[in-house]
Design an enzyme around this catalytic site. Structure first.
Site, PDB file in Angstrom:
ATOM      1  N   HIS A  75       7.665 -12.782  24.835  1.00 31.95           N
ATOM      2  CA  HIS A  75       7.885 -14.268  25.333  1.00 31.95           C
ATOM      3  C   HIS A  75       6.727 -15.207  24.715  1.00 31.95           C
ATOM      4  O   HIS A  75       5.256 -14.858  24.511  1.00 31.95           O
ATOM      5  CB  HIS A  75       7.923 -14.331  27.048  1.00 31.95           C
ATOM      6  CG  HIS A  75       8.718 -13.768  27.658  1.00 31.95           C
ATOM      7  ND1 HIS A  75       9.437 -14.760  28.601  1.00 31.95           N
ATOM      8  CD2 HIS A  75       9.661 -12.580  27.675  1.00 31.95           C
ATOM      9  CE1 HIS A  75      10.519 -13.874  28.969  1.00 31.95           C
ATOM     10  NE2 HIS A  75      10.617 -12.762  28.536  1.00 31.95           N
ATOM     11  N   TYR A 204       8.732 -21.153  36.603  1.00 31.80           N
ATOM     12  CA  TYR A 204       7.979 -21.371  37.718  1.00 31.80           C
ATOM     13  C   TYR A 204       8.293 -23.045  38.228  1.00 31.80           C
ATOM     14  O   TYR A 204       8.244 -23.805  37.829  1.00 31.80           O
ATOM     15  CB  TYR A 204       6.315 -21.581  37.411  1.00 31.80           C
ATOM     16  CG  TYR A 204       5.856 -20.128  37.134  1.00 31.80           C
ATOM     17  CD1 TYR A 204       5.958 -19.722  35.944  1.00 31.80           C
ATOM     18  CD2 TYR A 204       4.984 -19.454  38.098  1.00 31.80           C
ATOM     19  CE1 TYR A 204       5.261 -18.687  35.397  1.00 31.80           C
ATOM     20  CE2 TYR A 204       4.548 -18.308  37.862  1.00 31.80           C
ATOM     21  CZ  TYR A 204       4.559 -18.029  36.580  1.00 31.80           C
ATOM     22  OH  TYR A 204       3.849 -16.597  36.012  1.00 31.80           O
ATOM     23  N   PRO A 296      -0.464 -13.971  43.246  1.00 33.20           N
ATOM     24  CA  PRO A 296       0.255 -13.520  42.134  1.00 33.20           C
ATOM     25  C   PRO A 296       0.920 -14.678  41.241  1.00 33.20           C
ATOM     26  O   PRO A 296       1.304 -14.600  40.103  1.00 33.20           O
ATOM     27  CB  PRO A 296       1.532 -12.938  42.493  1.00 33.20           C
ATOM     28  CG  PRO A 296       1.821 -13.300  44.103  1.00 33.20           C
ATOM     29  CD  PRO A 296       0.288 -13.649  44.526  1.00 33.20           C
ATOM     30  N   LYS A 300      -2.046 -12.719  37.096  1.00 33.01           N
ATOM     31  CA  LYS A 300      -3.203 -11.945  36.757  1.00 33.01           C
ATOM     32  C   LYS A 300      -3.474 -10.599  37.218  1.00 33.01           C
ATOM     33  O   LYS A 300      -4.532  -9.913  36.834  1.00 33.01           O
ATOM     34  CB  LYS A 300      -4.341 -12.948  36.935  1.00 33.01           C
ATOM     35  CG  LYS A 300      -4.357 -14.304  36.089  1.00 33.01           C
ATOM     36  CD  LYS A 300      -4.394 -13.910  34.670  1.00 33.01           C
ATOM     37  CE  LYS A 300      -3.914 -14.870  33.709  1.00 33.01           C
ATOM     38  NZ  LYS A 300      -3.154 -14.465  32.660  1.00 33.01           N
ATOM     39  N   TYR A 387      -3.065 -18.464  30.538  1.00 34.89           N
ATOM     40  CA  TYR A 387      -1.710 -17.717  31.012  1.00 34.89           C
ATOM     41  C   TYR A 387      -1.625 -16.456  30.080  1.00 34.89           C
ATOM     42  O   TYR A 387      -1.725 -15.120  30.563  1.00 34.89           O
ATOM     43  CB  TYR A 387      -0.459 -18.410  30.938  1.00 34.89           C
ATOM     44  CG  TYR A 387       0.567 -17.840  31.494  1.00 34.89           C
ATOM     45  CD1 TYR A 387       0.848 -17.944  32.852  1.00 34.89           C
ATOM     46  CD2 TYR A 387       1.254 -16.933  30.749  1.00 34.89           C
ATOM     47  CE1 TYR A 387       1.818 -17.319  33.788  1.00 34.89           C
ATOM     48  CE2 TYR A 387       2.465 -16.475  31.620  1.00 34.89           C
ATOM     49  CZ  TYR A 387       2.653 -16.196  33.040  1.00 34.89           C
ATOM     50  OH  TYR A 387       3.780 -15.929  33.361  1.00 34.89           O
TER      51      TYR A 387
END
Ligand code: FAD
Ligand code: DHB
Length: 393
Positions: A75, A204, A296, A300, A387
């Site tokens: 991704h 998200y 979550p 991580k 990220y």
């Protein structure tokens, strides 16, 4: 009582304990891994799914990344949805071309168990560690129970990799460690479903009803999460209600919603941030969730656990090869610097994406943060770097 002797006794066969055992094996250091649950249970436990750039490289370097490279999904971005509109963050473009991989935690665990078994190295399932003793001497030992049999493992060092419900931190006297904790007023209801994902990238979302996350495991398996109140239970949600709520929270004017299918697995996870300082007491070293928990939202948890192991494996190698304890002495401080960065990022993502049902001021701040993350290149760059590769930067 059966007695064993090894160099490093490892409590827990989650990602942290298994990777540590494997890296020590490559370095010629003996270890014994003791795991409370059965092999079948740990291989089926559905949890995290996002592997950072540097952590995937680490798994590959130690020979545990072959299936991850073959089957993992590469991704390059994520989407943030709020106020019914979609905004893509081009993570790779903003983070030096680095990618992340979607590959289930239990697949990492399966790969590491297969390696351990092929090496013929000791890995005891169904074995609960009940006590860790004498960690303040050079001869610590562990007591464990397997069915009716008692087991004692003598070691030079003990690695507490037994997760957030483990026992190893109890071997540290309460006056020598500090525990920092924040409990969030929501949980995640997660499902794994036999349905092709309706999105190529993770989404998200912040919706008035609550948080939503669209993830996946393969071209035919979706993984989705809903933010729910902490007192909600699974029996309050029918399959249809779950899908309807996901569709509502993910809806925008122009995008597909969700592809529905049979739900294969479901669970509710409470959200907490925890840090234990220091991560070492005498010859006991804590790694992974045994030492720290992140909510979550930043994906991580597992990455942080594997990041600790990288530091610990090198420190133990330096000790055995050069009789030099400097890296072991630095272990806690070295890890905690990164741990607090991950705590900060996970807290930032969590606070930005979970609407507060009571506090309208907080909701205004959250929307401003989302606009900044999607409209300011500087803010998006910080998010992207954290990220994609927080744990090996
Ligand atoms: P664990 O994976 O917890 O492994 C610890 C092992 O120790 C377990 O196998 C346990 O059975 C064993 N153990 C415990 N006590 C003993 C004992 N006394 N004796 C012997 N063995 C013992 N992270 C994300 O990024 N995204 C997610 O969606 C996500 N979902 C999660 C859902 C749940 C329910 C939980 C608990 C965690 C989730 N996480 C998630 C976090 C992530 O899965 C963890 O950070 C990761 O598992 C940490 O790995 P670990 O090896 O440190 O601990
Ligand atoms: C997944 C879990 C997470 O916590 C996250 O932030 C992204 C993806 C997952 O399970 O796929």
């Amino acid at each position: 009582m059966k007695e064993l002797r090894t160099q490093v006794a490892i409590v827990g066969a989650g990602p942290a304990g298994l990777l540590l055992g494997h890296m020590l094996h490559l370095q010629g250091i003996e270890s014994v891994i003791l795991e409370h649950r059965s092999r079948e249970y740990v291989e089926k436990r559905v949890r995290a799914g996002v592997i950072e750039f540097g952590i995937a490289n680490l798994l590959e370097e130690v020979g545990a990344g072959e299936r991850l490279r073959r089957e993992g999904l590469v991704h390059r971005g994520i989407e943030l949805r709020y106020d019914h509109s979609a905004h893509r963050i081009p993570l790779s473009e903003l983070a030096d071309g680095k990618i992340y991989t979607v590959y289930g935690q239990q697949e990492v665990v399966k790969d590491l168990i297969a390696l351990r078994v092929a090496q013929g190295a000791p890995l005891h399932f169904d074995t609960e560690v009940t006590a860790i003793e004498d960690v303040n001497t050079t001869a610590p030992y562990i007591d464990a129970r397997c069915g009716d049999e008692d087991l004692r493992v003598h070691a030079d060092f003990v690695a507490g990799c037994d997760g957030s419900f483990g026992a190893s931190h109890r071997a540290i006297p309460s006056d020598v460690f500090r525990r920092y904790e924040r409990v969030y007023p929501f949980s995640w209801l997660g499902i794994l479903a036999e349905a092709p994902p309706a999105t190529e990238e993770l989404i998200y979302g912040r919706h008035e009803n609550g948080f939503v996350l669209y993830s996946m495991r393969s071209p035919t398996i979706s993984r989705l999460y809903l933010g729910v109140r902490p007192d909600e239970t699974l029996d309050q949600w029918s399959d249809e209600q779950i899908w309807d709520e996901l569709a509502e929270r993910l809806s925008t004017d122009e995008r597909p919603e969700v592809n529905r299918g049979p739900i294969l697995e479901r669970g509710i996870t409470a959200m907490r941030s925890v840090v234990i300082e220091p991560m070492r007491y005498g010859r006991l070293f804590l790694a992974g969730d045994a030492a720290h928990i992140v909510p979550p939202t930043g994906a991580k948890g597992m990455n942080l656990a594997l990041g600790d192991v990288r530091v610990l494996a090198e420190a133990l190698d330096t000790y055995y090869v050069k009789n030099d304890e400097a890296l072991l002495d630095a272990y806690s401080a070295t890890c905690l610097e990164r741990v607090w960065r991950a705590e900060e990022f996970s807290n930032y993502m969590t606070q930005m994406l979970h609407p507060n049902y009571e506090d309208e001021f907080e909701n205004g701040v959250q929307r401003a943060r989302l606009r900044q993350a999607t409209q300011s290149r500087e803010a998006a760059t910080v998010l992207s770097r954290n990220y994609v590769d927080l744990n090996t930067m």
